[in-house]
Design a protein around this motif. Structure first.
Motif, PDB file in Angstrom:
ATOM      1  N   ILE A  77       0.848  -0.469  -0.219  1.00 50.65           N
ATOM      2  CA  ILE A  77      -0.087   0.462   0.161  1.00 50.65           C
ATOM      3  C   ILE A  77       0.701   1.476  -0.008  1.00 50.65           C
ATOM      4  N   ALA A  78       2.013   1.544   1.091  1.00 49.97           N
ATOM      5  CA  ALA A  78       2.747   2.046   0.909  1.00 49.97           C
ATOM      6  C   ALA A  78       3.548   3.071  -0.510  1.00 49.97           C
ATOM      7  N   ILE A  79       4.167   1.614  -1.135  1.00 42.83           N
ATOM      8  CA  ILE A  79       5.087   2.181  -2.105  1.00 42.83           C
ATOM      9  C   ILE A  79       4.003   2.350  -3.258  1.00 42.83           C
ATOM     10  N   ILE A  80       2.433   2.015  -3.232  1.00 41.71           N
ATOM     11  CA  ILE A  80       1.495   2.324  -4.885  1.00 41.71           C
ATOM     12  C   ILE A  80       1.433   3.384  -4.010  1.00 41.71           C
ATOM     13  N   ILE A  81       0.671   4.374  -3.038  1.00 39.26           N
ATOM     14  CA  ILE A  81       0.359   5.376  -2.719  1.00 39.26           C
ATOM     15  C   ILE A  81       2.176   6.532  -2.582  1.00 39.26           C
ATOM     16  N   PRO A 128       4.220  10.690  -5.790  1.00 39.25           N
ATOM     17  CA  PRO A 128       5.612  10.382  -4.887  1.00 39.25           C
ATOM     18  C   PRO A 128       6.034  11.466  -4.201  1.00 39.25           C
ATOM     19  N   SER A 129       7.008  10.973  -3.356  1.00 47.73           N
ATOM     20  CA  SER A 129       7.504  12.453  -2.275  1.00 47.73           C
ATOM     21  C   SER A 129       8.852  11.711  -1.643  1.00 47.73           C
ATOM     22  N   LEU A 130       8.830  10.479  -1.699  1.00 46.69           N
ATOM     23  CA  LEU A 130       9.772   9.949  -0.415  1.00 46.69           C
ATOM     24  C   LEU A 130       9.307  10.182   0.573  1.00 46.69           C
ATOM     25  N   PHE A 131       7.733   9.952   1.398  1.00 42.54           N
ATOM     26  CA  PHE A 131       7.331  10.088   2.299  1.00 42.54           C
ATOM     27  C   PHE A 131       7.215   8.498   2.727  1.00 42.54           C
ATOM     28  N   CYS A 132       5.878   7.890   1.719  1.00 41.48           N
ATOM     29  CA  CYS A 132       5.209   6.782   1.914  1.00 41.48           C
ATOM     30  C   CYS A 132       6.547   5.416   2.013  1.00 41.48           C
ATOM     31  N   ILE A 133       7.842   5.357   0.690  1.00 41.46           N
ATOM     32  CA  ILE A 133       8.536   4.396   1.422  1.00 41.46           C
ATOM     33  C   ILE A 133       9.050   4.311   2.435  1.00 41.46           C
ATOM     34  N   ASN A 134       9.060   4.863   3.176  1.00 38.61           N
ATOM     35  CA  ASN A 134      10.017   4.767   4.787  1.00 38.61           C
ATOM     36  C   ASN A 134       8.845   3.880   4.652  1.00 38.61           C
ATOM     37  N   PHE A 135       7.452   4.157   5.224  1.00 39.33           N
ATOM     38  CA  PHE A 135       7.158   2.551   5.305  1.00 39.33           C
ATOM     39  C   PHE A 135       6.816   1.175   5.033  1.00 39.33           C
ATOM     40  N   ALA A 136       7.111   1.810   3.263  1.00 46.59           N
ATOM     41  CA  ALA A 136       7.099   0.218   2.622  1.00 46.59           C
ATOM     42  C   ALA A 136       8.635  -0.384   3.126  1.00 46.59           C
ATOM     43  N   PHE A 137       9.452   0.073   3.746  1.00 46.66           N
ATOM     44  CA  PHE A 137      10.869  -0.098   3.819  1.00 46.66           C
ATOM     45  C   PHE A 137      10.636  -0.763   5.259  1.00 46.66           C
ATOM     46  N   ALA A 138       9.580  -0.151   6.036  1.00 38.45           N
ATOM     47  CA  ALA A 138       9.720  -0.449   7.229  1.00 38.45           C
ATOM     48  C   ALA A 138       9.089  -1.760   7.270  1.00 38.45           C
ATOM     49  N   GLY A 139       7.626  -1.559   6.714  1.00 35.34           N
ATOM     50  CA  GLY A 139       7.127  -2.919   6.510  1.00 35.34           C
ATOM     51  C   GLY A 139       7.475  -3.951   5.701  1.00 35.34           C
ATOM     52  N   ILE A 140       8.387  -4.256   5.372  1.00 32.79           N
ATOM     53  CA  ILE A 140       9.612  -5.296   4.539  1.00 32.79           C
ATOM     54  C   ILE A 140      10.344  -5.732   5.660  1.00 32.79           C
ATOM     55  N   ILE A 141      10.976  -5.386   6.114  1.00 31.22           N
ATOM     56  CA  ILE A 141      12.023  -5.464   6.922  1.00 31.22           C
ATOM     57  C   ILE A 141      11.062  -6.398   8.938  1.00 31.22           C
ATOM     58  N   THR A 142      10.193  -5.597   8.366  1.00 33.77           N
ATOM     59  CA  THR A 142       8.893  -6.186   9.941  1.00 33.77           C
ATOM     60  C   THR A 142       8.214  -7.368   9.340  1.00 33.77           C
ATOM     61  N   ALA A 143       7.997  -7.735   7.990  1.00 30.62           N
ATOM     62  CA  ALA A 143       7.406  -9.014   7.887  1.00 30.62           C
ATOM     63  C   ALA A 143       8.334  -9.930   7.432  1.00 30.62           C
ATOM     64  N   ILE A 144       9.682 -10.005   7.234  1.00 31.27           N
ATOM     65  CA  ILE A 144      10.395 -10.245   7.342  1.00 31.27           C
ATOM     66  C   ILE A 144      11.433 -10.786   9.281  1.00 31.27           C
ATOM     67  N   THR A 145      11.051  -9.858   9.902  1.00 31.25           N
ATOM     68  CA  THR A 145      11.296 -10.429  11.354  1.00 31.25           C
ATOM     69  C   THR A 145       9.782 -11.004  11.535  1.00 31.25           C
ATOM     70  N   SER A 146       8.652 -10.901  11.548  1.00 29.05           N
ATOM     71  CA  SER A 146       7.841 -11.632  11.804  1.00 29.05           C
ATOM     72  C   SER A 146       7.492 -12.944  11.591  1.00 29.05           C
ATOM     73  N   ILE A 147       8.051 -13.257  10.755  1.00 28.45           N
ATOM     74  CA  ILE A 147       8.720 -14.502  10.364  1.00 28.45           C
ATOM     75  C   ILE A 147       9.555 -15.719  11.587  1.00 28.45           C
ATOM     76  N   PHE A 148       9.894 -15.322  11.630  1.00 29.23           N
ATOM     77  CA  PHE A 148      10.722 -15.576  13.382  1.00 29.23           C
ATOM     78  C   PHE A 148      10.695 -15.220  14.170  1.00 29.23           C
ATOM     79  N   TRP A 149      10.226 -14.029  14.670  1.00 26.17           N
ATOM     80  CA  TRP A 149       9.763 -14.052  15.707  1.00 26.17           C
ATOM     81  C   TRP A 149       7.786 -13.284  15.969  1.00 26.17           C
TER      82      TRP A 149
END
Length: 141
Positions: A13-17, A22-43
């Protein structure tokens, strides 16, 4: 629904927004979402993952966004400078400090005199010395 799916959905959703506005604001949430998704697989601690998501978002906004903005600004300015500054172009509308136009590569550009001088007539050759947004500043050759 698994936790990783929620964070991947937030990232998408953040990437689509970001693509739409384009403002380089929502991409920050996309970055956080991807890292958190990877982390949630293990934790699997929901509260810890929420804090991780918001922490990574804040980190990205404070530290990564300014770096990306500088890189993008530097690249676009370098492209423009190397492509147009110093080129000799034709005047298609009389140029003064308030209005005027030139043509370069069969494109019409708004132009202004770089120096406080008299009006430059149509069909004169001018050299591009500076740009500001969509306005080129020129001087007589």
């Amino acid at each position: 629904m698994d936790l990783w799916m929620i964070y991947v959905s937030l990232a998408v959703i953040a990437i689509i927004i970001e693509i739409i506005a384009p403002s380089l604001f929502c991409i920050n949430f996309a970055f956080a979402g991807i890292i958190t998704a990877i982390t949630s697989i293990f934790w699997g601690s929901t509260a810890a993952l929420i804090w991780l998501f918001f922490g990574l978002s804040l980190f990205s906004i404070i530290f990564i966004k300014p770096i990306l903005e500088k890189l993008i600004k530097k690249d676009s300015k370098a492209d423009f400078n190397s492509q147009y500054i110093g080129k000799i172009v034709k005047v298609i509308e009389p140029i003064n400090m308030i209005k005027g136009a030139v043509t370069i590569y069969d494109e019409r550009w708004e132009a202004r005199t770089a120096l406080d001088c008299e009006e430059i007539p149509v069909d004169a050759d001018v050299k591009i010395v500076k740009h500001d947004s969509l306005i080129l500043y020129v001087e007589k050759v």
